[in-house]
Write a protein that holds these residues in place. Structure first.
Motif, PDB file in Angstrom:
ATOM      1  N   UNK A  82       0.712  -1.247   0.234  1.00 49.98           N
ATOM      2  CA  UNK A  82       0.043   0.374   0.227  1.00 49.98           C
ATOM      3  C   UNK A  82       0.908   1.363   0.108  1.00 49.98           C
ATOM      4  N   UNK A  83       1.370   1.325   0.357  1.00 44.01           N
ATOM      5  CA  UNK A  83       2.487   2.276   1.077  1.00 44.01           C
ATOM      6  C   UNK A  83       3.237   2.725  -0.343  1.00 44.01           C
ATOM      7  N   UNK A  84       3.687   1.490  -0.883  1.00 45.15           N
ATOM      8  CA  UNK A  84       4.683   1.553  -2.443  1.00 45.15           C
ATOM      9  C   UNK A  84       3.745   2.065  -3.830  1.00 45.15           C
ATOM     10  N   UNK A  85       2.988   1.678  -3.589  1.00 41.94           N
ATOM     11  CA  UNK A  85       1.514   2.045  -4.473  1.00 41.94           C
ATOM     12  C   UNK A  85       0.909   3.722  -4.451  1.00 41.94           C
ATOM     13  N   UNK A  86       1.035   4.248  -3.051  1.00 40.37           N
ATOM     14  CA  UNK A  86       1.360   5.402  -2.700  1.00 40.37           C
ATOM     15  C   UNK A  86       2.291   6.162  -3.339  1.00 40.37           C
ATOM     16  N   UNK A  87       3.389   5.958  -3.341  1.00 43.09           N
ATOM     17  CA  UNK A  87       4.704   6.246  -3.441  1.00 43.09           C
ATOM     18  C   UNK A  87       4.662   5.906  -5.077  1.00 43.09           C
ATOM     19  N   UNK A  88       3.918   5.325  -5.667  1.00 46.62           N
ATOM     20  CA  UNK A  88       4.669   4.971  -6.477  1.00 46.62           C
ATOM     21  C   UNK A  88       4.363   5.697  -8.674  1.00 46.62           C
TER      22      UNK A  88
END
Length: 194
Positions: A82-88
């Motif tokens: 989820x965090x990585x998705x937000x930082x995509x």
């Protein structure tokens, strides 16, 4: 846990990238003002890795990129995803990945050689990869104009979770798939006389 291990943990924790055994030894030697034997450091590292292998910790010490680093465990992949998705927005574009692949496999390589393979200008991709520190300038070519030579950086290995360039898949592992029509013809051969 012994005093030496605590110092090693602190070094691993504070390092911005995987810290190499030689760097750990150098820091400890300077701090204790006497050479700390490599075997003692390795023994402490094994103890630290075993300690964090326990299920009570969401992270562990992993050997990666030629050094040691704290990384989260796979069980926490969903929340990290989820965090990585937000930082995509920080992810690499397809053109940057293509450029990076060419550099990784052909290094050291000039920009014009990359462009010959890709068939398009790669100024922007090379610049972005340099900014992200995934590639670095390795020198200058002996060719006319002495163009810059590019190669992968240590951060590249950290980014992709490998310890050495030998860990990259072999190009022959990417064999082209057979044409669908060829496969169909092999499975259902027909004669022209029908």
């Amino acid at each position: 846990m012994d005093f030496l291990s605590q110092h090693i943990e602190a070094l691993i924790f504070c390092a911005q990238k995987p810290i190499k055994l030689a760097d750990i030894q150098s820091c400890l030697t300077e701090m204790f003002e006497t050479e700390v034997p490599e075997k003692d450091i390795v023994k402490s590292l094994e103890g630290i890795m075993e300690k964090y292998n326990n299920d009570t910790f969401p992270f562990e010490v992993t050997k990666i990129g030629g050094g040691y680093q704290f990384l989260t465990k796979p069980a926490y992949q969903a929340s990290i995803g989820i965090l990585l998705k937000q930082q995509s927005k920080k992810r690499l574009s397809t053109s940057a990945l293509e450029t990076l692949s060419i550099i990784a496999y052909k290094q050291p390589v000039t920009k014009s050689e990359i462009e010959q393979i890709r068939g398009v200008n790669c100024d922007y991709s090379v610049q972005k990869l340099l900014e992200k520190e995934l590639i670095e300038i390795k020198g200058k070519s002996d060719a006319v104009g002495r163009p810059l030579l590019y190669g992968s950086s240590e951060r590249f290995m950290d980014y992709f979770g490998i310890n050495d360039l030998k860990d990259l898949p072999s190009p022959r592992d990417f064999a082209p798939q057979e044409n669908v029509n060829e496969v169909v013809e092999k499975e259902n051969p027909t004669s022209d006389t029908e």
